[in-house]
Design an enzyme around this catalytic site. Sequence first.
Site, mmCIF file in Angstrom:
data_model
loop_
_atom_site.group_PDB
_atom_site.id
_atom_site.type_symbol
_atom_site.label_atom_id
_atom_site.label_comp_id
_atom_site.label_asym_id
_atom_site.label_seq_id
_atom_site.Cartn_x
_atom_site.Cartn_y
_atom_site.Cartn_z
ATOM 1 C CD GLU A 76 -23.977 -27.750 -13.519
ATOM 2 O OE1 GLU A 76 -24.897 -27.409 -12.825
ATOM 3 O OE2 GLU A 76 -22.992 -27.091 -13.740
ATOM 4 C CG ASP A 77 -23.770 -32.160 -17.907
ATOM 5 O OD1 ASP A 77 -23.282 -30.889 -17.386
ATOM 6 O OD2 ASP A 77 -23.262 -33.358 -17.408
#
Length: 734
Positions: A76-77
């Site tokens: 996600e990051d």
Amino acid sequence: MEQGFIDLLEKLSKNGNYDLEKIKKAYSFAEKMHSGQCRISGEPYISHPLAVASIVADLQLDTDSICAALLHDTLEDCCEMVDLPLIKKEFGSEIADIVDGVTKLIHIPFETKQEESIENLRKMFLAMSKDLRVIFIKLADRLHNMRTLSFRSPEKQRSIALETMHVYAPLAHRLGIQRIKQELEMLALGYLDPIGFEEVKKDTEKRFGESKDFLDKATLKVEEGLREYGVKFKLEGRIKSIYSIYKKMYNQNKSFNEIYDFYAMRILVDTELDCYTVLGIIHERFNSIPGRFKDFISTPKPNLYRSLHTTVMGKEGIPFEVQIRTWDMHTVAEYGLAAHWKYKSGEQAKAMIDQKLQWIRTLLETEKDTDDPDEFFRPLKIDLFEDEIFVFTPKGDVVNLPNGSTPIDFAYAIHSAVGNKMVGAKINGNIVTIDSILETGQIVEILTSASSKGPSRDWLKIVRSGEAKNKIRQFFKREMRTENIVVGKLEIERELKRYGRSFSEAQKNEIVKNLTNRIGLPEPDDLYNNIGYGGMSVSKIAVKLRDEFNRVVQPAEPDDIEETNLVEKTARHDRKGRSNSESVIIDSVEGCSVKFAKCCNPLPGDSIIGFITRGFGVSIHKYECTNAQSGLKRVEDKDRWVVASWSDKIEKNVYGSFEAVLNIYAIYTPKLITEVSVALGDMKVAVTSISTRENAGEMVITVGVKCSGIEHLKSIMVGLRKIKNIRDITRGNK
Ligand code: MN
């Protein structure tokens, strides 16, 4: 190496069997990917995955879970650097799947919702987590985020705390992880009602101080008895959790001083037998309160909790609860399902997960717990949602529909007016046909037009939900009387023609008039209308109609029934000699023989429909099969189409015995066919045919394979897609 990681390694080596090299690799990978990123607290980002991994380690999950916890935010990051194939390449598909699962859960929009839709969200959460480990990691993630919530803005604190209270704490409860559940509730309450929380906390501490004497005395008295009988034990006296006291005050509208029932004593012993001995000793020394004894040892809670509970009266007339359990039971009480997680590798782990899920399922089915019906364990279903799907409205509300539902079902679930004005649909932003089958997690949008003339009669054959069916029928009943009458007349006429004798218009009118009277309808038009809107089927009245026909029209030659139509021809080409009655369930027809139409080769998992052939049983087509679709439009065959669905016995009976065809589109290389055959061989797929052709500079390989159903076929397709140069794979017809 950061201190946090050294601590983690130390914890793991105490717990035993871990692949520390693999875990080190996951740590360095995550550290590298998160380098330069910070938490809002200012700490380096890696401190978060480390803390999550540490919580996961406390749950005593396996190496893969620890690795996945360390990697859980990388997709996600760090999306520019990390993607799923990379994680898969570095750590294998097991870990990649878990990380992917955790990442997907981020996108479920839990916000402030009505209780009813929150229940749906919880179900969706479970439905999307195919692997329990995904949920464990997600809970650990949430726990650490709650522990560090003070760094967020007040609005964020509130919405995250609310979500924690509504979604995550109940999930932890269902999985039996009391330790996480209680900490989540306590932390969340601190943000949701800081003043109330502080008050109860202060009062509780005060009361605990004041009643120290009471607890000490009671404890002493119990200990005495236990020693007398020579039981080995550990005893702790305590006050129930702040949240449970808070909830009791709130629910029963009581002040703190009116709460008596908040002392508890926990006795841990070595054996099950000791539990009952201890119970006897307690009941001998204190008066027990009727109705408060619960034996969760002989009848465990569905979340696997086992313990004896009893509430007795202390000296000063103050009641206190006693929980008696073994050390093993205590571990389960604290860590729930996670405690049962003994790890093996690869296939064995998979089998283990399946077994656990089966176990939960059995527990669920036998569950009749009335202890705490509201809070407790409405169905825990992981992958148990064969019959239901959950999809989103564009606003993020969840709609629950039967499996196999289409955008039409969705539209009518929103509102009749939406269904009646529907002209198209989008799934995840893409325009789709309105009979597409919806899947859990999709965002569905209905396109409407004020100038739409309303639903089509064909929709009745497409929709899955009773609600949509009823609403469509209602529409035709109300709005379309004139048209219904025309359709009804047509259908009656066709039915009469099937009887093979000519009749006059006057005779027809007489037949219908008699029939209308017999059924008890006011006039023939009402009969036509009912048939036209689908409220009454011709087959239902066929016997009476025939009866009246014979009375009015003189008998002539024997019936000569016309026997041909396209769909039936197809049915005759069905694979021969195979009994598939076991694999398909036909609505309203029992014990018929079933065949699969060769035109579309339906597989278990496909949405299907049956056609009653004359003399050849029921022929099963895919819903979207062109033959079925055109067949459905023929009014004269209306009643021969029947609802069909796959039986759940299917895996056992016809495993791997369905045939499917795949079209593989690829850039030509000399090795391609070999690669395809080898890949299929590796997956243990039986090949029934293979052919190749060239199409616009591209190679098309058509291969027939045996499979057990649509899921199996999908996995075969996934396996084949790994081959370089393959551009696309579609499912084809024979
Ligand atoms: Mn996280």
